[in-house]
Design a protein around this motif. Sequence first.
Motif, PDB file in Angstrom:
ATOM      1  N   LEU A 400      51.287  39.136  39.615  1.00 47.00           N
ATOM      2  CA  LEU A 400      52.069  37.916  39.389  1.00 47.00           C
ATOM      3  C   LEU A 400      51.361  36.703  39.996  1.00 47.00           C
ATOM      4  O   LEU A 400      51.393  35.606  39.428  1.00 47.00           O
ATOM      5  N   HIS A 401      50.727  36.905  41.132  1.00 43.72           N
ATOM      6  CA  HIS A 401      49.952  35.837  41.762  1.00 43.72           C
ATOM      7  C   HIS A 401      48.716  35.519  40.925  1.00 43.72           C
ATOM      8  O   HIS A 401      48.433  34.344  40.639  1.00 43.72           O
ATOM      9  N   TYR A 402      47.993  36.541  40.496  1.00 42.74           N
ATOM     10  CA  TYR A 402      46.792  36.328  39.684  1.00 42.74           C
ATOM     11  C   TYR A 402      47.112  35.588  38.391  1.00 42.74           C
ATOM     12  O   TYR A 402      46.299  34.802  37.883  1.00 42.74           O
ATOM     13  N   ALA A 403      48.297  35.850  37.847  1.00 43.00           N
ATOM     14  CA  ALA A 403      48.667  35.247  36.565  1.00 43.00           C
ATOM     15  C   ALA A 403      48.820  33.731  36.651  1.00 43.00           C
ATOM     16  O   ALA A 403      48.859  33.051  35.621  1.00 43.00           O
ATOM     17  N   GLU A 404      48.897  33.185  37.876  1.00 37.57           N
ATOM     18  CA  GLU A 404      48.912  31.730  38.023  1.00 37.57           C
ATOM     19  C   GLU A 404      47.515  31.138  37.816  1.00 37.57           C
ATOM     20  O   GLU A 404      47.389  29.940  37.569  1.00 37.57           O
ATOM     21  N   PHE A 405      46.506  31.957  37.913  1.00 38.25           N
ATOM     22  CA  PHE A 405      45.129  31.475  37.867  1.00 38.25           C
ATOM     23  C   PHE A 405      44.351  32.006  36.661  1.00 38.25           C
ATOM     24  O   PHE A 405      43.289  31.503  36.336  1.00 38.25           O
ATOM     25  N   TYR A 406      44.872  33.046  36.043  1.00 35.32           N
ATOM     26  CA  TYR A 406      44.240  33.648  34.860  1.00 35.32           C
ATOM     27  C   TYR A 406      45.270  33.752  33.741  1.00 35.32           C
ATOM     28  O   TYR A 406      46.449  34.014  34.010  1.00 35.32           O
ATOM     29  N   GLU A 407      44.816  33.611  32.514  1.00 32.11           N
ATOM     30  CA  GLU A 407      45.644  33.980  31.370  1.00 32.11           C
ATOM     31  C   GLU A 407      45.411  35.468  31.127  1.00 32.11           C
ATOM     32  O   GLU A 407      44.323  35.870  30.710  1.00 32.11           O
ATOM     33  N   ILE A 408      46.407  36.284  31.415  1.00 31.16           N
ATOM     34  CA  ILE A 408      46.250  37.739  31.337  1.00 31.16           C
ATOM     35  C   ILE A 408      47.217  38.314  30.315  1.00 31.16           C
ATOM     36  O   ILE A 408      48.427  38.123  30.407  1.00 31.16           O
ATOM     37  N   GLU A 409      46.654  39.018  29.353  1.00 29.64           N
ATOM     38  CA  GLU A 409      47.475  39.772  28.409  1.00 29.64           C
ATOM     39  C   GLU A 409      47.175  41.266  28.499  1.00 29.64           C
ATOM     40  O   GLU A 409      47.998  42.091  28.105  1.00 29.64           O
ATOM     41  N   ASN A 410      45.993  41.587  29.004  1.00 30.62           N
ATOM     42  CA  ASN A 410      45.578  42.980  29.108  1.00 30.62           C
ATOM     43  C   ASN A 410      44.993  43.227  30.495  1.00 30.62           C
ATOM     44  O   ASN A 410      44.172  42.444  30.982  1.00 30.62           O
ATOM     45  N   LEU A 411      45.417  44.308  31.113  1.00 31.93           N
ATOM     46  CA  LEU A 411      44.905  44.688  32.424  1.00 31.93           C
ATOM     47  C   LEU A 411      44.149  45.999  32.300  1.00 31.93           C
ATOM     48  O   LEU A 411      44.696  47.006  31.828  1.00 31.93           O
TER      49      LEU A 411
END
Length: 469
Positions: A400-411
């Motif tokens: 959730l923290h990383y998603a503030e800095f990256y556009e993430i759709e796939n992990l």
Amino acid sequence: MKKNLNINVPIKPVLDHEFIPAKLWNDSYRDLVAEEGGVSVIIYLQQNNGNVFSYKAKVLELSEGNEDLSVKYIERLVKFLLWQKGGCRITIEGNANVVDPLVSKLKAIYSSEGKRSFDCEFIGSKIYGKALEIEGCSEGSFALKSQSKVSSLGRNLEGCRIGFDLGGSDRKCAALIDGKVVYSEEITWDPYFQSDHNYHYEGIQNSLKNAAAHLPRVDAIGGSAAGVYVDTEVRAGSLFRGVSDEDFEKHVQRIFFKVKEDWGNVPFEVVNDGEVTALAGSMSIGKNAVLGISLGTSQAVGYVNSDGFIEPWLNELAFAPVDYREEVAQDEWSGDFGCGVQYFSQQAINRLLKPAGIDLSDEMPFPEKLKAVQALMIEGDERAKNIYQTIGAYLGYSLLHYAEFYEIENLLLLGRVTTGEGGDIIINEAKRVLKTIDPAFFEKLRFSTPSETDKRHGQAIAAASLPKI
């Protein structure tokens, strides 16, 4: 009177109830700013190749009651951005009444004598070859525009290619003809504490020659390795930690240029292994906006953006904070607390042994401790399960923290810590946290783990595809 934040952690890591997720701390601070009114600032990071990155934030004015909170909020953001994006100059734009004291505090913290002396020296001198600069400017006066020169490396499979991956315990290499693997190998080596730079050079050449023997010709060579690489030049790498500073500068920094010359100057590219992992995952699943996280000796991260390109970022999230407690989970290298390496690697396993009630010798190497925990997991030991559940909770909050800095759709999740049933527990607990805290993000995010074939060949194929012919 100093203000404190009231942070509720709905799902507490089973072995670490005091964990303070970066995401929830930041949300709590922002709620306070919204309640009391804040001042806008923009954080700019500049690389010496012209890339400029920006991050907008709001802070409380630095009165006696909230100065500590505001300084911590900005300092932790700066720390994250330094290791995610990279940069040798930080500029904070905004009202002078807020910016000037903030800059003064940050300069003291990120100095050769400050708490972040490691970051100051490593990011500045080691990676960018110049001292880290921190400055302020008035609102609207920053002249440069945010820009990022993405790399179109990868996805090139035509011709006869070699791909290699240099790890801490083995080096992998493969020969490809029009994207098909015709030969692959994995050779054990021990590069970490070798003082002779020729050990690394000869090992790389040996792997390339073995692969080339299975090709009619060599059209291109691509590689990945742990560390920081800028235009194929080695800026920092744990593989070369045993080499003296003098030999590193003289022989290691441009080691791959020497190798390229030996192979007739064919197209040749080397990038961070995390980036190639993310690229391999993107190629395998046919999707973009991929964040790859490897939980192994350390935490390795790579990112492929929504257009399928590699960004010119560091993505060294092993040094990025995910826990906002102080004096807890110290990284022995940087001296900082609460950073990813202590939560997503073999070091996390070691740190959680005692809370889990598992007694192993302090002399036992981390990889052996991981094997011991994996063996307990196979036996159905509840203590081992608790370790994996704890790491899973860490991961959910940190995503959730990383998603503030990256556009993430796939992990893409991989690494030795995720091997076996323990990996499934990590994923399931992370999903439980995501579903509880942010159901919309949970629905959007797709988890992937590489197949055994992808593990063996995916990295080498992606590495081989880096150069254009």
